[in-house]
Design a protein around this motif. Structure first.
Motif, PDB file in Angstrom:
ATOM      1  N   LYS A 397      -6.402  -2.437  -0.300  1.00  0.00           N
ATOM      2  CA  LYS A 397      -7.025  -3.749  -0.462  1.00  0.00           C
ATOM      3  C   LYS A 397      -7.216  -4.095  -1.937  1.00  0.00           C
ATOM      4  CE  LYS A 397      -9.768  -5.196   2.890  1.00  0.00           C
ATOM      5  NZ  LYS A 397     -10.964  -4.970   3.738  1.00  0.00           N
ATOM      6  N   GLN A 398      -7.555  -3.059  -2.725  1.00  0.00           N
ATOM      7  CA  GLN A 398      -7.712  -3.295  -4.163  1.00  0.00           C
ATOM      8  C   GLN A 398      -6.413  -3.826  -4.753  1.00  0.00           C
ATOM      9  OE1 GLN A 398      -9.127   0.397  -5.949  1.00  0.00           O
ATOM     10  NE2 GLN A 398     -10.571   0.675  -4.269  1.00  0.00           N
ATOM     11  N   ILE A 399      -5.275  -3.348  -4.167  1.00  0.00           N
ATOM     12  CA  ILE A 399      -3.988  -3.824  -4.677  1.00  0.00           C
ATOM     13  C   ILE A 399      -3.691  -5.220  -4.147  1.00  0.00           C
ATOM     14  CG2 ILE A 399      -1.504  -3.403  -4.749  1.00  0.00           C
ATOM     15  CD1 ILE A 399      -2.149  -0.384  -4.455  1.00  0.00           C
ATOM     16  N   SER A 400      -3.793  -5.365  -2.816  1.00  0.00           N
ATOM     17  CA  SER A 400      -3.372  -6.654  -2.256  1.00  0.00           C
ATOM     18  C   SER A 400      -4.327  -7.788  -2.635  1.00  0.00           C
ATOM     19  CB  SER A 400      -3.173  -6.580  -0.754  1.00  0.00           C
ATOM     20  OG  SER A 400      -4.138  -5.768  -0.168  1.00  0.00           O
ATOM     21  N   SER A 401      -5.557  -7.477  -2.972  1.00  0.00           N
ATOM     22  CA  SER A 401      -6.484  -8.527  -3.391  1.00  0.00           C
ATOM     23  C   SER A 401      -6.203  -8.951  -4.838  1.00  0.00           C
ATOM     24  CB  SER A 401      -7.919  -8.026  -3.285  1.00  0.00           C
ATOM     25  OG  SER A 401      -8.117  -6.999  -4.246  1.00  0.00           O
ATOM     26  N   GLY A 402      -5.373  -8.179  -5.525  1.00  0.00           N
ATOM     27  CA  GLY A 402      -5.046  -8.535  -6.909  1.00  0.00           C
ATOM     28  C   GLY A 402      -6.027  -7.993  -7.926  1.00  0.00           C
ATOM     29  N   SER A 403      -7.025  -7.220  -7.435  1.00  0.00           N
ATOM     30  CA  SER A 403      -8.017  -6.745  -8.411  1.00  0.00           C
ATOM     31  C   SER A 403      -7.498  -5.581  -9.239  1.00  0.00           C
ATOM     32  CB  SER A 403      -9.321  -6.378  -7.700  1.00  0.00           C
ATOM     33  OG  SER A 403      -9.098  -5.309  -6.824  1.00  0.00           O
ATOM     34  N   ALA A 404      -6.629  -4.723  -8.612  1.00  0.00           N
ATOM     35  CA  ALA A 404      -6.109  -3.582  -9.367  1.00  0.00           C
ATOM     36  C   ALA A 404      -4.986  -4.055 -10.283  1.00  0.00           C
ATOM     37  CB  ALA A 404      -5.592  -2.517  -8.413  1.00  0.00           C
ATOM     38  N   LYS A 405      -5.089  -3.676 -11.544  1.00  0.00           N
ATOM     39  CA  LYS A 405      -4.089  -4.140 -12.512  1.00  0.00           C
ATOM     40  C   LYS A 405      -3.199  -2.999 -13.009  1.00  0.00           C
ATOM     41  CE  LYS A 405      -5.264  -8.393 -12.363  1.00  0.00           C
ATOM     42  NZ  LYS A 405      -4.416  -9.249 -11.508  1.00  0.00           N
ATOM     43  N   ARG A 406      -3.716  -1.789 -12.931  1.00  0.00           N
ATOM     44  CA  ARG A 406      -2.902  -0.626 -13.312  1.00  0.00           C
ATOM     45  C   ARG A 406      -2.633   0.145 -12.020  1.00  0.00           C
ATOM     46  NH1 ARG A 406      -6.060   3.044 -16.615  1.00  0.00           N
ATOM     47  NH2 ARG A 406      -7.921   2.208 -15.613  1.00  0.00           N
ATOM     48  N   ILE A 407      -1.401   0.133 -11.559  1.00  0.00           N
ATOM     49  CA  ILE A 407      -1.112   0.681 -10.222  1.00  0.00           C
ATOM     50  C   ILE A 407      -0.067   1.788 -10.309  1.00  0.00           C
ATOM     51  CG2 ILE A 407      -0.247   0.165  -7.901  1.00  0.00           C
ATOM     52  CD1 ILE A 407      -1.217  -2.753  -8.424  1.00  0.00           C
ATOM     53  N   LEU A 408      -0.417   2.902  -9.660  1.00  0.00           N
ATOM     54  CA  LEU A 408       0.513   4.028  -9.620  1.00  0.00           C
ATOM     55  C   LEU A 408       0.749   4.431  -8.166  1.00  0.00           C
ATOM     56  CD1 LEU A 408       2.101   6.384 -10.940  1.00  0.00           C
ATOM     57  CD2 LEU A 408      -0.052   7.664 -10.996  1.00  0.00           C
ATOM     58  N   LEU A 409       1.995   4.443  -7.748  1.00  0.00           N
ATOM     59  CA  LEU A 409       2.360   4.873  -6.393  1.00  0.00           C
ATOM     60  C   LEU A 409       3.194   6.146  -6.529  1.00  0.00           C
ATOM     61  CD1 LEU A 409       3.535   1.427  -4.925  1.00  0.00           C
ATOM     62  CD2 LEU A 409       1.215   2.374  -4.961  1.00  0.00           C
ATOM     63  N   VAL A 410       2.644   7.260  -6.050  1.00  0.00           N
ATOM     64  CA  VAL A 410       3.329   8.527  -6.264  1.00  0.00           C
ATOM     65  C   VAL A 410       3.985   9.020  -4.974  1.00  0.00           C
ATOM     66  CG1 VAL A 410       3.171  10.850  -7.219  1.00  0.00           C
ATOM     67  CG2 VAL A 410       1.556   9.092  -7.952  1.00  0.00           C
ATOM     68  N   GLY A 411       5.292   9.053  -5.015  1.00  0.00           N
ATOM     69  CA  GLY A 411       6.021   9.687  -3.917  1.00  0.00           C
ATOM     70  C   GLY A 411       6.526   8.698  -2.885  1.00  0.00           C
TER      71      GLY A 411
END
Lengths: 558, 427, 200
Positions: A397-411
């Protein structure tokens, strides 16, 4: 079998061993280092006693007796085929009997090379058959279900498959039809062997009577490399032996592990073993959708570095434990996050299971999700699965709401396929940086496509490491396939990226997966007693891995 | 010699199948007496009588009952083994057809002694008529209140179910019978555990042959000492022999144990049919070794004497063969029987029974060679004692004993086969 | 015999008498699975042989897996796995009968009916097979036709018997459903038909 804890001493071929009273003599002999050949016996099925291969001599008994149905008593003296000519002769005869109606079609039989009739005949008989009459003709090449095909002439009627379907799945598809030398395994003409564990009967079949339809005639087993690993279909972590040939998974067998999967495995896991291999791979850094290089990738990832902007990290449950450990260090040292900050989570979506599936399958698709708990990503709740999922949803939700600005997806699999909706894509695109380490090429993966930087990772079959299953058991995951040139395991990508960004998260001596394992166990108290040797092929419980617990007393730990 | 009629005293009365006729001739008195006794006393009496299982094994009945554990909290079952399938045996059929209430009374006595409230007569499927007669008698007994609740006001309840098999020799083996009755294929169980401890539905179970049970009313009325005063020391009482083959008067005969075989052939059996010479006798069904005519002198029909002569009383299936009998053919006939009846469960029997039949078959049909005889020796040695149930031991008996007793007939076949093969090369 | 179509996968309904009989039988056993053998007899009597409908009926009524019903039905020889004639002759072939002339009976049947074992004559009346010892050794040689034993036979007396059966078409079943003594040939006292070998 006796539940008694009382220990008794049994002598097998002169070697004395101590075993719980009532332990059957096959297991007793195994403990004494003697293999008693057998077909119908299986430690997790009822005793049938029909193959007569496991006959032994027990002092004081007038006749030979079958080891599988004889319980250990104190002072028992057992002689096996190794020292008793009577036993050896009985086994030779049993093999000759079994071969009477067994076709000599090893040249076209999938089981050749891992066939117990072949192996035992070579080892315990080795003479030409004296049977010169016509063999009984029986049903051949009859599909009995979507995955399994039956050859009645090869069948030695050990009934392991029948007992499995009666006692374990309780679906009872099979019966032994007819009697005498006409006996065959049968199924009602309108029915199918289609339970979720149907492939197990092929593993259980000691000969080539039951074989896999999809893998029929695909290889001779001696051309393959057989690797002991774990299934990564869910968090049960069924022990498996995977045959690999020419860079392809060509056969999967369940491996016996009393504490995990007996010797069972679900069809979804077995036949879907190679489903984790995407066809279209990312083989070099991609920046803003364009093939790029490391330097630009590192430069484009600078925004990850600790700052005021909110961050979100999603870990794939397909990462190894070591990789989760490295990712946690990356999050801490590069991004300034820790487990308690609530913005690191592991992907987990619970699933519904039928009652039958529940005997083995876990309600998730997350083989290493229990690692989330080990690294403090879901609190210490009893129902860890719900907690991991809740945290995952929160970070999502933090990602889809646009609040997260530094995003890391591992794997590969850091985001579940079903969760990749428009909002998520928008969130990823609107971030300052969104970095994905994965195996799928952005062209076939909308999550990777939405990320600003993509680094070429490996699939779960392309790395060595350890996994933590649902019961907090450490088990070894072994590399089955080489990753394509240009790809690196995620831990290496993270370490390289960190050093590119001026942070050192791993000691310099860590250059391979063994070194990585040692570094992890050296730094985590909870794993300080674990060694790869101790974990071995059957794993150890997390409790046993903790420092000092009993590690030093175990000779295998040296 | 005067033989006591314990089992067949009334079988010649056509109305003996009716309950009142049975009772009028002294029936259902033993059970009335027994129900006033302590079950342990009944067992002790049967033990003292020396009665041994009449199905073939000859195990002491009272001792067998004694293996049943007490107070397990589980029901105890009594099964009447009327799966009379041993070739040459038809004695239980006579009891069921002609004196079915005697069998019922025997079951009642055993059930009381064992504390069983449910009892089943397992009758081979081919015996449709005996089963019908037995069922008819059971129905009469229920109607009269002799079965069901509170039998003879004793507070003892007993149900008897007549169950038909469906064509499988192996169901005569007691664990095969139990499996069959549970609704499975009649494949014998691995032992231990034994049925006395873990039998029908996992409960303590005693399986007794019909003839054994039918002897109980007489024993309980007349006392163990009356019974064991007949016969020999280890073979007490009387035994039914089913006589068949080349004799003038085939049929079921009740004789005192210890009766000379030759007297039995010459008197009861009426001598040889067509006055041909006697060649061989099978004393106890096809699973016991055959005896040559010259071995019969001095042999008596009892467990000890038969064993001394190298054979057994078995089920009392007494088959007489005269000089015209082809012993290789007779042997092949029995080996076919055993391969047809092998249940197919365990390897040596499933595969070996057919192999043996095929080897004997090729000797009979003129394709045998001298190495076949040693092959038979090897194969039969590896079947006997290596199987789940005694069927493996039984199936090797004909071929082993027929060859041992009549080697010249086998050798002649083999020799003439060689001659004809040599002859063929000149054609 | 009631005619039933063997519809694949569906459970047939047998006659009310058969259904009642099974219910009554089940109640006699401590566990219902034990009633599988009588249930198969009932189905066979109604349907002629153990066809798929019979398997479904037994499996359904006793709540057993289909494969289990088949494995039991195929283990025992008296459940017909293929259709048989209205009169099914079983010739005892084992030792006592063999040495008293059973082979002559078989040869005669083959000659008269011009069929092999397990085949049915074109008119559906006869079929035959050789079987193992029927427990009638003292009255050898003998045959069983449906449920009834015919003993002390010669090829001639068997021939005459078959003539009579063809002419009179008697019911030679001891019905598992009817449970009466209705079987027999006209004018034949039952005691003669069912002669037990009693010493004279």
């Amino acid at each position: 079998m006796s539940e008694s804890k009382e220990l008794v001493t049994v002598t097998v071929d002169g070697t004395a061993v101590q075993v719980p009273k009532g332990t059957n003599l096959i297991e007793v002999a195994r403990k004494a280092g003697v293999e008693i050949p057998h077909y119908c016996y299986h430690p997790n099925l009822s005793i049938a006693g029909n193959c007569r291969m496991c006959q032994v001599q027990v002092e004081g008994m007038p006749k030979l007796t079958i080891a599988c149905n004889t319980g250990a008593t104190d002072g028992m003296v057992v002689r096996t085929q190794k020292v008793s000519e009577d036993v050896a002769e009985a086994q030779r005869a049993t093999l000759e009997f079994l071969l009477i109606n067994h076709p000599l079609d090893c040249t076209v039989c999938d089981q050749a090379g891992h066939c117990k009739l072949q192996d035992y005949y070579y080892e315990y008989n080795g003479r030409a058959s004296r049977f010169v009459e016509n063999k009984v003709n029986k049903i051949k090449a009859e599909p009995v279900g979507p995955e399994v095909i039956y050859d009645g002439e090869r069948c030695i009627v050990c009934t392991r498959c029948v007992r499995f379907c009666e006692e374990v799945t309780e679906t009872s598809e099979f019966g032994v039809f007819n009697r005498g030398d006409k006996s065959v395994i049968g199924i009602h003409p309108g029915a199918e062997l289609d339970n979720p564990f149907s492939g197990v009967v092929v593993d259980l079949c000691p000969v080539g009577a039951l074989t896999h339809r999809r893998w029929r005639f695909n290889t001779r087993i001696w051309y393959t490399q057989e690797v002991n690993t774990v299934c990564t279909g869910c968090s049960t972590g069924c022990n498996a032996k995977v045959a690999v040939r020419d860079g392809k998974i060509v056969q999967v067998k369940a491996r016996l592990n009393e504490d995990v999967n007996k010797e069972w495995m679900c069809d979804e896991g077995r036949y879907g073993f190679d489903r984790f291999q995407p066809k279209h791979r990312v083989v070099g850094p991609i920046v803003s959708g364009m093939d790029s290089d490391w330097t630009s990738a590192v430069n484009s990832s600078k925004a990850l570095l600790g700052g005021e902007e909110p961050a979100a990290v999603l870990l794939s449950p397909f990462l190894t434990l070591e990789e989760v450990w490295v990712a946690m260090m990356f999050a801490r040292d590069v991004m300034g996050l820790d487990a308690a900050s609530g913005n690191i989570a592991m992907q987990l979506r619970r699933r519904d299971l039928s009652k039958l599936e529940q005997i083995l399958v876990s309600p998730d698709y997350a083989p290493n999700a229990r690692a989330a708990q080990l690294f403090g990503l879901c609190g210490n709740e009893e129902s860890w699965r719900e907690a991991v999922e809740r945290h995952y949803e929160s970070v999502l939700k933090q990602i889809s709401s646009g609040s997260a600005k530094r995003i890391l997806l591992v794997g590969e699999g850091a985001v579940a396929e079903a969760d990749c909706d428009a909002a998520l894509v928008k969130g990823l695109r609107s971030a300052s940086v969104s970095l994905a380490l994965c195996a799928s090429h952005p062209e076939s993966d909308p999550v990777a496509a939405a990320c600003s930087v993509v680094l070429p990772g490996r699939t779960v079959h392309e790395k060595n490491g350890v996994m933590l299953n649902r019961d907090a058991r450490l088990q070894r995951l072994r590399m089955l396939l080489q990753g394509p040139i240009g790809t690196q395991p995620e831990w290496m990508l993270l370490a390289n990226l960190a050093s590119g960004l001026g942070k050192k998260i791993l000691p310099a001596e860590v250059t391979d997966d063994r070194g990585l394992f040692r570094a992890m166990t050296g730094s985590l108290e909870s794993l300080s007693g674990a060694t790869l040797v101790r974990i071995g092929d059957s794993g150890i419980e997390l409790e046993e891995a903790a420092g000092g617990k009993d590690g030093s007393s175990d000779p295998a730990a040296v | 010699m005067k033989h006591l009629k314990i089992l067949t005293a009334n079988v010649h009365h056509d109305d003996q199948i009716e309950l009142d006729a049975y009772e009028r001739r002294g029936g259902y008195q033993a059970i009335r007496k027994v129900l006033k006794m302590d079950p342990a006393e009944v067992t002790a009496e049967v033990k003292a009588s020396g009665l041994r299982g009449r199905g073939g094994a000859g195990f002491p009945t009272g001792v067998k009952w004694g293996f049943v554990p007490k107070n397990t909290g589980k029901p105890i079952y009594l099964l009447n083994n009327a799966d009379e399938s041993e070739p040459g045996t038809f004695k239980d059929r006579l009891l069921m057809e002609r004196d079915p209430h005697l069998v019922i009374e025997g079951m009642m006595i055993a059930a009381w002694a064992l504390g069983a409230n449910w009892c089943c007569a397992y009758i081979r499927g081919e015996y449709s008529f005996p089963a019908l007669m037995q069922q008819r008698a059971v129905d009469q007994a229920y109607e009269k209140g002799y079965l069901g609740k509170n039998i003879f006001g004793s507070g003892f309840d007993l149900d008897i179910v007549v169950h038909r098999g469906a064509g499988a020799y192996i169901c005569g083996e007691e664990t095969g019978l139990i499996e069959s009755l549970e609704g499975n294929k009649g494949q014998p169980r691995i032992k231990p555990p034994f049925p006395a401890v873990v039998g029908l539905y996992g409960c303590p179970t005693v399986v007794n042959n019909t003839e054994t049970l039918a002897a109980l009313p007489w024993i309980m009325l007349n006392g163990a000492s009356s019974y064991n005063s007949i016969g020999t020391e280890k073979s007490t009482g009387t035994k039914l022999f089913s006589a068949s083959g080349h004799i003038k008067k085939p049929g079921v005969y009740e004789v005192n144990m210890g009766y000379p075989i030759l007297d039995f052939i010459n008197n009861e059996c009426g001598g040889m049919r067509g006055d041909k010479a006697l060649k061989a006798v099978i004393t106890g069904g096809s699973s016991v070794p055959v005896l040559r005519a010259d071995e019969l002198e001095g042999v008596t029909l009892d467990y000890e004497s038969c064993m001394e002569a190298g054979t057994f009383v078995g089920s009392g299936g007494f088959i007489v063969m005269d000089e015209t009998t082809d012993m290789v053919e007779a042997c092949l006939n029995l080996q076919h029987f055993y391969s047809h009846e092998s249940c197919g469960q365990c390897t040596p029997c499933r595969e070996g029974a057919h192999w043996v039949e095929k080897i004997v078959g090729r000797i009979y049909h003129g394709g045998g060679s001298s190495s076949d005889l040693s092959l038979i020796g090897d194969v039969t040695k590896q079947i006997a004692g290596h199987t789940i149930c005694p069927f493996g031991d039984a199936l090797v008996v004909p071929v082993q004993s027929f060859y041992k007793k009549f080697p010249e007939e086998f050798n002649e076949r083999i020799d003439s086969a060689l001659v004809s093969q040599i002859g063929n090369t000149h054609v | 015999m009631t005619e039933h179509k063997s519809s694949n996968g569906t459970v047939p309904t047998l006659s009310a008498a058969a259904e009642d009989r099974l219910k009554q039988l089940v109640s006699r056993y401590p566990r219902s699975k034990s009633a599988i053998m009588p249930a198969l007899y009932i189905a066979q009597e109604e349907l002629g042989w153990i066809n798929d409908a019979a398997v479904h009926w037994v499996a359904d009524r006793l709540s057993l897996p289909l494969a289990h019903v088949i494995q039991v039905a195929t283990f025992y020889t008296m459940y017909y796995k293929q259709p048989v004639g209205k009169y099914h002759i079983q010739v005892c072939r084992t030792l006592s009968c063999m040495i008293c002339g059973a082979k002559d009976l078989t040869a005669h049947i083959k000659q008269r009916l011009k069929i092999g074992a397990h085949e049915v004559t074109n008119d559906g009346v006869w079929s035959f097979e050789e079987v193992e010892c029927l427990g009638s050794c003292g009255t050898a040689p003998m045959v069983q036709i449906n449920d009834v034993f015919f003993e002390n036979l010669t090829p001639e007396s068997l021939d005459a018997l078959m003539d009579r059966i063809e002419k009179e078409q008697p019911d030679l079943r001891y019905s598992t459903v009817r449970q009466d003594l209705g079987a027999g040939l006209s004018g034949e006292p039952k005691s003669r038909l069912y002669t037990a070998p009693v010493e004279s």
